[in-house]
Scaffold this active site. Structure first.
Site, PDB file in Angstrom:
ATOM      1  N   HIS A   1      -1.428   5.882  -7.188  1.00  0.00           N
ATOM      2  CA  HIS A   1      -1.325   5.927  -5.695  1.00  0.00           C
ATOM      3  C   HIS A   1      -2.947   6.288  -5.745  1.00  0.00           C
ATOM      4  CE1 HIS A   1       2.554   6.096  -5.578  1.00  0.00           C
ATOM      5  NE2 HIS A   1       2.585   5.201  -4.749  1.00  0.00           N
TER       6      HIS A   1
ATOM      7  N   GLN B   1      12.231  -1.664   3.570  1.00  0.00           N
ATOM      8  CA  GLN B   1      12.991  -2.091   2.248  1.00  0.00           C
ATOM      9  C   GLN B   1      13.554  -1.732   1.924  1.00  0.00           C
ATOM     10  OE1 GLN B   1       8.631  -0.941   2.383  1.00  0.00           O
ATOM     11  NE2 GLN B   1       8.962  -0.797   0.199  1.00  0.00           N
TER      12      GLN B   1
ATOM     13  N   GLY C   1      -1.160  -2.387  -5.802  1.00  0.00           N
ATOM     14  CA  GLY C   1      -0.830  -2.197  -6.967  1.00  0.00           C
ATOM     15  C   GLY C   1      -0.356  -3.528  -7.336  1.00  0.00           C
TER      16      GLY C   1
ATOM     17  N   SER D   1       5.248   5.436 -11.149  1.00  0.00           N
ATOM     18  CA  SER D   1       6.069   5.136 -10.216  1.00  0.00           C
ATOM     19  C   SER D   1       6.425   6.471  -9.600  1.00  0.00           C
ATOM     20  CB  SER D   1       7.722   3.960 -10.401  1.00  0.00           C
ATOM     21  OG  SER D   1       8.067   4.252  -9.146  1.00  0.00           O
ATOM     22  N   SER D   2       6.654   6.601  -8.649  1.00  0.00           N
ATOM     23  CA  SER D   2       7.255   7.703  -7.785  1.00  0.00           C
ATOM     24  C   SER D   2       9.359   7.974  -8.257  1.00  0.00           C
ATOM     25  CB  SER D   2       7.267   7.598  -6.174  1.00  0.00           C
ATOM     26  OG  SER D   2       6.529   6.946  -5.526  1.00  0.00           O
TER      27      SER D   2
HETATM   28  P1  AMP Z   1       4.305   2.449  -3.380  1.00  0.00           P
HETATM   29  O1  AMP Z   1       4.437   4.282  -2.733  1.00  0.00           O
HETATM   30  O2  AMP Z   1       5.337   2.771  -4.381  1.00  0.00           O
HETATM   31  O3  AMP Z   1       4.595   1.901  -1.914  1.00  0.00           O
HETATM   32  O4  AMP Z   1       3.242   2.061  -3.587  1.00  0.00           O
HETATM   33  C1  AMP Z   1       2.325   2.265  -2.832  1.00  0.00           C
HETATM   34  C2  AMP Z   1       1.010   1.464  -3.486  1.00  0.00           C
HETATM   35  O5  AMP Z   1       0.646   1.797  -4.685  1.00  0.00           O
HETATM   36  C3  AMP Z   1       1.696   0.399  -3.485  1.00  0.00           C
HETATM   37  O6  AMP Z   1       0.360  -1.386  -3.359  1.00  0.00           O
HETATM   38  C4  AMP Z   1       2.166  -0.260  -5.265  1.00  0.00           C
HETATM   39  O7  AMP Z   1       1.935  -1.558  -5.648  1.00  0.00           O
HETATM   40  C5  AMP Z   1       0.868   0.800  -5.278  1.00  0.00           C
HETATM   41  N1  AMP Z   1       1.390   1.137  -6.759  1.00  0.00           N
HETATM   42  C6  AMP Z   1       2.295   2.366  -7.689  1.00  0.00           C
HETATM   43  N2  AMP Z   1       2.332   2.652  -8.378  1.00  0.00           N
HETATM   44  C7  AMP Z   1       1.799   2.290  -9.020  1.00  0.00           C
HETATM   45  C8  AMP Z   1       0.629   2.519 -10.434  1.00  0.00           C
HETATM   46  N3  AMP Z   1       1.164   3.036 -11.589  1.00  0.00           N
HETATM   47  N4  AMP Z   1      -0.464   1.858 -10.389  1.00  0.00           N
HETATM   48  C9  AMP Z   1      -1.600   1.352  -9.486  1.00  0.00           C
HETATM   49  N5  AMP Z   1      -0.920   1.182  -7.930  1.00  0.00           N
HETATM   50  C10 AMP Z   1       0.356   1.656  -8.066  1.00  0.00           C
END
Ligand code: AMP
Length: 282
Positions: A37, A61, A149, A187-188
């Protein structure tokens, strides 16, 4: 960093910035921030625009309610990390700010095959939720630049399609996946892996990499079936591991040696669903 909880306050602030000619960059997230992020935030800052980040765990979602309930919330740490990274504004709304009329009668989006393939078919309704929240957020923030991402490859395609359908003047940036040293995509959800599962998790990246390393023109099904069997033997419950056209995501079982491909994968380790992808570089 300035924190906004109300959409109208953020809109007023951004309006004055826009009138001064300040460009706006936007990074939407669901929080529990990690280096992936923060890389998006750094890229947004590098663009020279005002870097706006949102943290909102979007209920619409989640096709699996228990995934929503277990989604990690670490807001104080997130605020500290965003300040350290140099985000300018944080939008941290309550659900009523995003869905003032509730979530029962939200718009339906025509996404065609994007909703039938891979994440679309595995997570019914997921991309409708992504479009609903992104449409609202893009309407509030009206960014010039949007940073998302590659980790969520199909989501990038869906949001690009949403921008096209809504004729928005937003330039989409796909930011490469940030990985741990052993290859696991950040990843979270990785926080929910046990120590043993965390040790196993990089097998997804290794399996995808092997597919691309061994790829030759012709039938590719034995490559992907072999990867699936290996992951299953290692204790994963594989949802899919497939080769697909990088532009349309149509599955590719016979490669002509030219078509640009992406490997897409999703698998459960225990109760945690991991997704990842790898683009062909040659
Ligand atoms: P999320 O909080 O999982 O919805 O992710 C928010 C944004 O961060 C989205 O655009 C994801 O694709 C991006 N993202 C999540 N994990 C990664 C990662 N390992 N590398 C780059 N971007 C990421």
């Amino acid at each position: 960093m300035v924190l906004f909880r109300k959409a109208s306050d953020l809109q007023n602030y951004l309006l004055t910035q826009r009138l001064k000619g300040v460009p706006i960059a936007f990074v939407p997230t669901m929080g529990a921030l990690h280096a992936g992020h923060l890389h998006l935030v750094s890229e947004a800052r590098k663009s020279g625009a005002l870097a706006v980040v949102s943290i909102f765990v979007n209920p619409t979602q989640f096709n699996d309610p228990s995934d929503f309930e277990k989604y990690p919330v670490t807001i104080e740490e997130d605020i500290r990390l965003l300040e350290e990274t140099g985000a300018d504004l944080l939008f941290y709304p309550a659900a009523t700010e995003i869905y003032p009329g509730g979530t029962r009668e939200l718009e339906h989006y025509e996404l065609g095959s994007l909703e039938e393939l891979f994440e679309g078919s595995s997570r019914p309704g997921h991309f409708q939720g992504v479009c609903q929240v992104m449409s609202r957020l893009l309407n509030i923030v009206q960014p010039n630049e949007l940073f998302m991402g590659q980790k969520d490859y199909q989501q990038c395609m869906v949001v690009k399609e949403l921008i096209r359908q809504e004729s928005l003047h937003t330039h989409f940036h796909t930011v490469p996946t940030v990985r741990e040293a052993d290859g696991l995509a950040m990843s979270s959800r990785n926080r929910r892996l046990s120590e043993e599962e965390r040790q196993k998790a990089p097998a997804i990246y290794n399996a995808m990499k092997r597919i691309l390393d061994k790829l030759t023109a012709g039938d590719t099904t034995s490559l992907t079936a072999g990867a699936e069997a290996e992951l299953t033997a290692a204790g994963f419950k594989v949802d899919y591991i497939s080769l697909a056209d990088a532009d349309t995501l149509e599955p590719c079982t016979v490669w002509d040696g030219q078509q640009r491909l992406v490997v897409v994968a999703a698998a459960f380790l225990g109760s945690v669903r991991l997704i990842d992808n790898l683009l062909m570089t040659r």
